[in-house]
Structure formats: C-alpha cells, structure tokens
Design an enzyme around this catalytic site. Structure first.
Site, short mmCIF file in Angstrom:
data_model
loop_
_atom_site.label_atom_id
_atom_site.label_comp_id
_atom_site.label_asym_id
_atom_site.label_seq_id
_atom_site.Cartn_x
_atom_site.Cartn_y
_atom_site.Cartn_z
N HIS A 81 0.29 -1.57 -0.10
CA HIS A 81 -0.14 0.07 -0.15
C HIS A 81 1.42 1.25 0.03
O HIS A 81 2.05 1.58 0.30
CB HIS A 81 -0.87 0.52 1.20
N TYR A 210 -9.48 6.54 7.28
CA TYR A 210 -9.54 6.62 8.65
C TYR A 210 -10.41 7.46 9.06
O TYR A 210 -10.49 9.30 8.18
CB TYR A 210 -7.82 6.83 9.03
N PRO A 302 -4.04 1.21 18.74
CA PRO A 302 -3.65 0.70 17.20
C PRO A 302 -4.20 1.66 16.10
O PRO A 302 -3.75 1.36 15.23
CB PRO A 302 -5.06 -0.31 16.80
N LYS A 306 1.01 0.40 15.22
CA LYS A 306 2.11 1.22 15.63
C LYS A 306 2.79 -0.69 16.29
O LYS A 306 4.03 -1.26 16.38
CB LYS A 306 2.79 1.75 16.45
N TYR A 394 4.01 6.84 9.80
CA TYR A 394 2.83 6.44 9.62
C TYR A 394 3.36 4.56 9.16
O TYR A 394 3.77 3.60 9.30
CB TYR A 394 1.80 6.51 8.60
P1 FAS Z 1 1.76 -10.41 22.28
O1 FAS Z 1 0.81 -9.90 23.22
O2 FAS Z 1 1.55 -10.63 20.88
O3 FAS Z 1 2.84 -12.16 22.30
C1 FAS Z 1 2.75 -12.00 24.32
C2 FAS Z 1 2.55 -14.12 23.99
O4 FAS Z 1 3.23 -14.29 25.27
C3 FAS Z 1 0.60 -14.21 23.90
O5 FAS Z 1 1.30 -15.12 23.06
C4 FAS Z 1 0.68 -14.88 24.92
O6 FAS Z 1 0.49 -16.52 25.32
C5 FAS Z 1 2.08 -15.36 25.86
N1 FAS Z 1 2.20 -15.00 26.88
C6 FAS Z 1 1.72 -14.39 27.55
N2 FAS Z 1 1.66 -14.34 29.52
C7 FAS Z 1 2.76 -15.36 29.18
C8 FAS Z 1 3.45 -16.74 29.94
N3 FAS Z 1 3.47 -15.85 32.03
N4 FAS Z 1 3.86 -17.74 30.13
C9 FAS Z 1 4.46 -17.79 28.47
N5 FAS Z 1 3.27 -17.37 27.70
C10 FAS Z 1 2.88 -16.03 27.92
N6 FAS Z 1 -1.62 -4.01 16.84
C11 FAS Z 1 -2.04 -3.01 15.65
O7 FAS Z 1 -0.62 -2.37 15.04
N7 FAS Z 1 -3.00 -3.18 15.33
C12 FAS Z 1 -4.30 -3.21 15.55
O8 FAS Z 1 -5.46 -3.14 15.07
C13 FAS Z 1 -4.23 -4.45 16.46
N8 FAS Z 1 -4.72 -4.76 16.98
C14 FAS Z 1 -4.97 -5.06 18.58
C15 FAS Z 1 -5.83 -6.45 19.05
C16 FAS Z 1 -6.18 -6.67 20.38
C17 FAS Z 1 -7.20 -7.35 21.10
C18 FAS Z 1 -4.50 -6.63 20.91
C19 FAS Z 1 -4.21 -7.62 22.77
C20 FAS Z 1 -3.22 -6.20 20.55
C21 FAS Z 1 -3.74 -5.17 19.45
N9 FAS Z 1 -2.67 -4.53 18.55
C22 FAS Z 1 -2.50 -4.07 16.78
C23 FAS Z 1 -1.69 -4.76 19.20
C24 FAS Z 1 -0.51 -5.83 18.61
O9 FAS Z 1 -0.86 -6.46 17.54
C25 FAS Z 1 0.48 -6.67 19.38
O10 FAS Z 1 1.55 -5.26 19.77
C26 FAS Z 1 1.39 -7.37 19.20
O11 FAS Z 1 0.78 -8.61 19.29
C27 FAS Z 1 2.69 -7.06 19.99
O12 FAS Z 1 3.39 -8.25 20.09
P2 FAS Z 1 3.42 -9.15 21.43
O13 FAS Z 1 4.79 -8.24 22.09
O14 FAS Z 1 4.75 -10.67 21.45
O15 FAS Z 1 2.93 -9.65 22.43
C1 PHB Z 2 -5.78 -3.69 10.90
O1 PHB Z 2 -5.66 -4.51 9.13
O2 PHB Z 2 -6.05 -4.99 12.04
C2 PHB Z 2 -5.53 -2.47 10.62
C3 PHB Z 2 -4.59 -1.11 10.50
C4 PHB Z 2 -5.09 -0.19 10.79
C5 PHB Z 2 -4.53 -0.10 11.93
C6 PHB Z 2 -5.48 -0.27 12.96
C7 PHB Z 2 -5.68 -1.88 12.85
O3 PHB Z 2 -4.60 1.22 12.40
#
Ligand code: FAS
Ligand code: PHB
Length: 400
Positions: A81, A210, A302, A306, A394
């Site tokens: 994109h 957006y 989100p 980032k 971005y």
């Molecule tokens: P993660 O949370 O992905 O991974 C942590 C891992 O550690 C998990 O698999 C968990 O099971 C494990 N863990 C936890 N405790 C543990 C323990 N005691 N022992 C062993 N393992 C354990 N970011 C965006 O940029 N765009 C989005 O749209 C977006 N949507 C999101 C929606 C949700 C519901 C959430 C919660 C986050 C969202 N994010 C989004 C942010 C997300 O993408 C995070 O930035 C990303 O998952 C970060 O990756 P990790 O740091 O690996 O953490």
């Molecule tokens: C998504 O596709 O999940 C998405 C894209 C852009 C954002 C947040 C989420 O800023």
C-alpha cells in the site's frame, strides 16, 4: 509431583517468554545468528495463530522478516500500500507515502500470518519453541544466571539462562521479575474502545480509510482482496453480542459518509471483538539480565498501526545486541538497548496518541474540540509538510 524429563534443555543463552511476534521474531533472528535460545509460550499453537490483531507492517518490519528468511509468503500474498485516506466532515484526502517519505510504503499482511510463518520456520529449523508452557515466574534477574520457571505436561520445570527476554505481552509475568520500585510505568487509558469485525466481502477501498465522524471513529482495513477488516469506535465495555450485523453496517455507513458516489459493500460478518484503547510504557526495558520487548514493555492504541511494528523493532535491536555480545564480548548494545528502543517507542506513542485524539470523538467532546480536529485535518490536507510528518510516522521511522 510427577518427575518427567524436561521438555527443554536445562539451560540456554537467551530464554524467551512468550511466542507472539516479538518472541518469535527474536528467536528467528538469534537462530540465524547462531545464538542459543528457547521460546516458552503459554497457549497452544492454534490459539496463537488465529488471534486476530494487527494488520499493517512497516518497511522496517518487512525488512527484518526478509533478512531472517521469513517473508516468502508475505512477498507472495502481502498487499503493498502506497497511502491511506483520511475522511472528515464528508471530505476525503489521500496521504501518499512514497512521494512524502522518499519511497517508503506499508504492507497489509495480518499478524496472524506473520505468526504462522514464524512458527512454521521455528518448528522446522529453529531453536526450541514450546507451546502449552506457561511461565509462572522468572527469578534471579539481578544475577548472571536468571531462571525461568514453567509448567508443561503436568510438571514444573526450570530453564537456566544467561539472559531472559520478556515477550509476554501486557499481562505477562516477566516484569514481576524486577524488584518493586525499579520500573516506572506511564499510562493513558482512552474513554472509548474499538469494535473490530472481519467480513467476507471485498474491501470497498483499495487503501485504508480512517474516518472522523461526530458519531465516532471508523476504520476500513482489509486482510485480502476478498476479506474486509473494519473497526468502529464504541464506548468502553461494549458487548459485541449487542450489535447485529445490520446495526454494524448501518453505523459504518453513517461514519464513512462522504460527498460523491462511494458506497460501503456489505457481507457476512465472521468475527466480532472489542479492544480497549490504552497507551502504556514501562521504563527501563532492561534490568540486570532481564529485558522486555514488545507489548511486555509498551502498548499503543492501534490507530497508528504501531503495536506489532514496535515489537518487531525491539526484536531487531535486541538481536543485534546479542550478536555483538557473542562476537566481541561487548555488552554495549545490551546496555544501550532500553534507551535505543524508548526513543522509537515514545515517538510511536506520540503518533498513536495524535492519530487517536485527532480522529476519535470523545464522550465529553465540545464543538470547540471538533473544530480543532477539523483544523488539524485541514492542515494535513493543505500542507505537504504536515502530510509528510504523518506519512513518515505511519510508514515507519528507521529502527535503532
Ligand atoms: P503478544 O501479546 O502478541 O504476545 C505475547 C505472548 O506471550 C502471547 O502469545 C501470550 O500467550 C504469551 N504469554 C503471556 N504470558 C505468558 C506466560 N506467563 N508464559 C508464557 N507465555 C506467555 N496492533 C496494531 O498495530 N494494529 C492492530 O489492529 C492491533 N490490534 C490489536 C488487538 C488486540 C486484541 C490486542 C491485544 C492487540 C492489538 N494490537 C494491534 C497490538 C498487537 O498487535 C501487539 O502490538 C503485538 O501482538 C505485540 O506482540 P508481542 O509483544 O509479541 O505481544
Ligand atoms: C488492521 O488491519 O487490523 C489495522 C490496520 C490499521 C490500523 C489498525 C488496525 O491502524
């Protein structure tokens, strides 16, 4: 207590707690550098691979996946994109990334797919990755042999490490390994959440949209040419079960309203979830032999896409530091890790806050507040300098 052979070696160089993007990418980069590590993930593989989260990869994240041999499917299936569209007051304005950033762009490739690709590589030829292995504690952070305490197969085990990296997300346990008072957390909770849906319908725009609206924010994103990913701002605590498909599409229609003949295509909604909005940073990201990466150290709303990219950036900086230690014995990279990452983290925190507060309508928002938002959006549409600042943040600033 049953005594069974430990599922992992008794010790490793880098113990990684958490098998999300941060932990998996770090393990992949360390493996490529010949550095011994092991990943302990609390959940099972299916859960980790289907957890709907981020959708946008910055150039730096794509570069890291490519350099670690984990981007073959991304390069085949990912959508490149060159811009996004902003909408407000029935107007639309496109932000072009390459012309404003000297060629940077973003990829649409879901976090679920990144995780699947990294898990497959890890299991095929990487360091040990243990699922269903919840870590209960990390001890000895201040010593030169921290220990990870984990359960697996009905028994308790330990993994002695030179270093432990907490990649266990916002609710992880690794932060607790640091003595009380040694870490400081900065937080902001937003007065609204995001209601996210997946729908089996081709996206109604080639690029992300957006939208600011007096009814609340909306985002049109995608997972493929046939699957749409959309979000709408809702009050905190919203129950997805209270929203019928028709109510969701009607509300999205109202929020994307724009002059001209654009229409939002509808289709069957296959997933609904509500995500709270918060900003959070824990400093420092290292204490003794324990380091924090990804959501274990920082959370962003989100809106700026980032979260996943910050996690990838931490993994890249940390892998470089461990490579330097293995090659030269110098801990300079590890000693600088926290400061190096926090500069980028706070920049992303500000940008995510900026995108969130400029595009969302707060519950107590005044007409004056809305006029300020319009002025900011008008400025971005009129000034290439203002547009470039958004595009540079971005599309992603260089890592490290
Ligand atoms: P993660 O949370 O992905 O991974 C942590 C891992 O550690 C998990 O698999 C968990 O099971 C494990 N863990 C936890 N405790 C543990 C323990 N005691 N022992 C062993 N393992 C354990 N970011 C965006 O940029 N765009 C989005 O749209 C977006 N949507 C999101 C929606 C949700 C519901 C959430 C919660 C986050 C969202 N994010 C989004 C942010 C997300 O993408 C995070 O930035 C990303 O998952 C970060 O990756 P990790 O740091 O690996 O953490
Ligand atoms: C998504 O596709 O999940 C998405 C894209 C852009 C954002 C947040 C989420 O800023």
């Amino acid at each position: 207590m049953t005594t069974t052979a430990p599922p992992l070696p008794a010790r490793t160089t880098v113990g990684i707690v958490g098998g999300g993007p941060a932990g998996l990418l770090l393990a992949r980069l360390l493996h490529r550098a010949g550095i011994d590590c092991a990943v302990l993930e609390a959940r099972d593989r299916a859960y980790v691979e289907q957890r709907q989260r981020a959708g946008i990869l910055e150039q730096g994240t794509v570069d890291a996946l490519r350099s670690s041999g984990a981007a073959e499917r991304l390069d085949r299936e990912g959508l490149v994109h060159d811009g996004i569209e902003l909408r407000w007051d029935r107007r639309a304005h496109r932000i072009d990334f390459p012309s404003l950033t000297g060629g940077r762009r973003v990829w649409v490739y879901a976090q679920t797919e990144v995780v699947k690709d990294l898990v497959a590589l890890q299991l095929r030829d990487g360091a040990p990755l243990l699922f269903d292995a919840p870590v209960s504690a990390v001890s000895g952070a201040g010593t030169d042999r921290p220990v990870v305490h984990y359960a697996h197969g009905g028994a308790e085990h330990t993994l002695a490490c030179d270093y432990v990296v907490g990649c266990d997300g916002y609710h992880g346990v690794t932060r607790k390994a640091v003595p009380e008072g040694e870490l400081r957390t900065f937080e902001r909770v937003y007065p609204y959440s995001w209601f996210g849906i997946l729908a089996d319908v081709p996206p109604s725009s080639d690029e992300l949209v957006y939208a600011h609206s007096p009814r609340g924010f909306a985002l049109l994103s995608m997972r493929s040419p046939r699957v749409s990913r959309l979000y709408l701002q809702v009050p905190g605590g919203t129950d997805p079960a209270d929203w019928s498909d028709e109510r969701i599409w009607d509300e999205l229609d109202a929020r994307f309203a724009v002059d001209g003949d654009w229409r939002l295509a509808r289709g069957p909604i296959t997933q609904k979830s509500v995500l709270p909005m918060r900003s959070s940073v824990t400093e420092p990201m290292r204490w003794g032999r324990v380091l924090l990466a990804g959501d274990a150290a920082h959370i962003v709303p989100p809106t700026g896409a980032k979260g996943l990219n910050l996690a990838a950036g931490d993994a890249v900086v940390l892998a470089r530091a461990f490579e330097e230690l293995a090659r030269t014995g110098s801990t300079a990279g590890l000693d600088a890790y926290s400061d190096t990452c926090l500069r980028r983290v706070w920049r992303a925190e500000h940008f995510s806050w900026f995108m969130t507060t400029t595009l969302h309508t707060a519950p107590d928002q005044s007409a004056f507040d809305t006029r300020l938002q319009f002025s900011q959006l008008d400025r971005i549409a009129a000034s290439p300098h203002a547009a470039a600042e958004l595009a540079l943040n971005y599309a992603g600033l260089p890592v490290g």
